[in-house]
Design an enzyme around this catalytic site. Structure first.
Site, mmCIF file in Angstrom:
data_model
loop_
_atom_site.group_PDB
_atom_site.id
_atom_site.type_symbol
_atom_site.label_atom_id
_atom_site.label_comp_id
_atom_site.label_asym_id
_atom_site.label_seq_id
_atom_site.Cartn_x
_atom_site.Cartn_y
_atom_site.Cartn_z
ATOM 1 N N GLN A 1 1.256 -7.063 -12.456
ATOM 2 C CA GLN A 1 0.504 -5.929 -11.925
ATOM 3 C C GLN A 1 1.157 -4.599 -12.299
ATOM 4 O O GLN A 1 0.471 -3.618 -12.603
ATOM 5 C CB GLN A 1 0.375 -6.034 -10.402
ATOM 6 C CG GLN A 1 -0.558 -7.126 -9.915
ATOM 7 C CD GLN A 1 -2.023 -6.834 -10.201
ATOM 8 O OE1 GLN A 1 -2.430 -5.693 -10.400
ATOM 9 N NE2 GLN A 1 -2.835 -7.884 -10.239
ATOM 10 N N HIS B 1 -0.910 -5.842 -2.125
ATOM 11 C CA HIS B 1 -1.159 -6.953 -1.199
ATOM 12 C C HIS B 1 -0.499 -6.573 0.113
ATOM 13 O O HIS B 1 0.588 -5.996 0.133
ATOM 14 C CB HIS B 1 -0.569 -8.243 -1.769
ATOM 15 C CG HIS B 1 -0.716 -9.444 -0.887
ATOM 16 N ND1 HIS B 1 -1.874 -9.724 -0.175
ATOM 17 C CD2 HIS B 1 0.144 -10.458 -0.605
ATOM 18 C CE1 HIS B 1 -1.716 -10.860 0.488
ATOM 19 N NE2 HIS B 1 -0.499 -11.313 0.250
ATOM 20 N N GLN C 1 10.361 -7.783 -1.705
ATOM 21 C CA GLN C 1 10.012 -6.409 -1.338
ATOM 22 C C GLN C 1 10.811 -5.890 -0.155
ATOM 23 O O GLN C 1 11.217 -4.721 -0.137
ATOM 24 C CB GLN C 1 8.513 -6.301 -1.051
ATOM 25 C CG GLN C 1 7.646 -6.347 -2.291
ATOM 26 C CD GLN C 1 6.179 -6.126 -1.981
ATOM 27 O OE1 GLN C 1 5.810 -5.750 -0.862
ATOM 28 N NE2 GLN C 1 5.320 -6.367 -2.964
#
Length: 340
Positions: A29, A108, A86
């Protein structure tokens, strides 16, 4: 509740104009968002840890920094690193360098919805979630259209979070084909359920079980592979193009009759109850905690699952058959090695 599709004409505010944008991560992405945004005239830098992705971003012409440096320089920070890393990335390198009025985005909602990441109240939190992998986000953009996307606002400190989300979607080409507004809760829970119960977990379990039934009944593994796996793409493509109706119009009457008669015998009410249990584990956070805890422990469960899956007979049979079918795509060893 019905939702309305929105397009480029509905993106009224050029909220990213004049902003320094940092894309954190340069994987599937990350490379797509950053290149598309650059091609639509935005000021994009990359924040990534040293390694192949760092080198690739520089090779692709981006000013590339550590995550901390990129965050410090940027007004809008999009976190596109893998879900499981993350939290530690945010706490160590992003959070200490945020300023009031910044905007933080995600593709997301996992870490925000399940509260693994908590962003200060004076920072916007938005989402742009393309409904396709990064290589398609980039390829379709270059072809003049794009991949549809969901957008959402979790925290609107400045009053501009929705405009930023929509302009981001426009910048990557998603608004050319359609945007849907959602919430972090809805996107996260529906996305995980779709992956687990249908698209990935449900589908692979259905294929593997069908393969086992045929081979245990004495049918040749190679023929069983064709019947339950190879032909799947042909059917899914028809459904993708025109729903169940087009698929059923395209198959034989025999296949259609068998569809109606036998489908409900396979996907029974008990299967539906099992799906509800999967959804419940997503909603109550059990799946999220299990996933994160496994990562923090060194991924023992994920590693074991991968090893078990790699040793399935259907995988071994398929690998041999695909060697004789170059038309199906890339070689297994090279498949999807895109911006790792």
């Amino acid at each position: 509740m019905a939702v309305q599709m929105e397009y480029e004409k509905d993106v009224k505010v050029p909220a990213l104009d004049g902003k320094k944008i940092a894309v954190i991560g340069y994987g599937s992405q990350g490379h797509a968002h950053s290149q598309n945004l650059r091609d639509t005239g935005h000021d994009v830098i990359i924040g990534v840890r040293p390694g192949k992705s760092f080198d690739k971003a520089k090779e692709d012409g981006f000013d590339t920094y550590t995550v901390a440096e990129a965050t410090k320089l940027a007004d809008v920070i999009m976190i596109l690193a893998p879900d499981e890393i993350q939290q530690e990335l945010y706490e160590a390198e992003i959070a200490p360098n945020l300023e009031a009025g910044n905007a933080v985005g995600f593709a997301h909602g996992f870490n925000i919805h399940f509260e693994f990441i908590k962003v200060p109240a004076d920072v916007d939190v938005f989402m742009c979630a393309p409904k396709g992998p990064g290589h398609l986000v980039r390829r379709t953009f270059e072809e003049g259209f794009g991949v549809p996307a969901l957008y959402a606002v979790y925290q609107d400190a400045t009053g501009n979070a929705k405009d930023i989300a929509m302009d981001w979607c426009k910048g990557i080409g998603a608004a050319r084909v359609g945007l849907l507004e959602t919430t972090y809760k809805e996107e996260t829970e529906e996305d995980l359920f779709g992956e687990q119960a249908v698209l990935c977990g449900g589908l692979t379990a259905l294929i593997e079980t069908g393969f086992e039934v045929l081979t245990e009944a004495g049918y040749a593994p190679e023929l069983a592979y064709f019947e339950v796996l190879h032909e799947m793409k042909l059917i899914v493509d028809l459904i993708y193009e025109g729903g169940f109706k087009k698929m059923r119009q395209s198959i034989s009457n025999t296949a259609e009759f068998g569809d109606y008669v036998s489908g409900p015998r396979v996907i029974t009410e008990q299967v539906k109850e099992n799906m509800k249990a999967v959804l419940a584990d997503i909603q109550n956070g059990k799946f999220a905690n299990d996933f994160v805890n496994d990562y923090k422990a060194g991924r023992p469960k994920l590693t074991a699952y991968r090893e078990e899956a790699a040793n399935l007979e259907i995988e071994k049979v398929g690998a041999e058959l695909r060697k004789a079918m170059p038309f199906v795509g890339q070689n297994d060893d090279d498949a999807f090695k895109i911006y790792n």
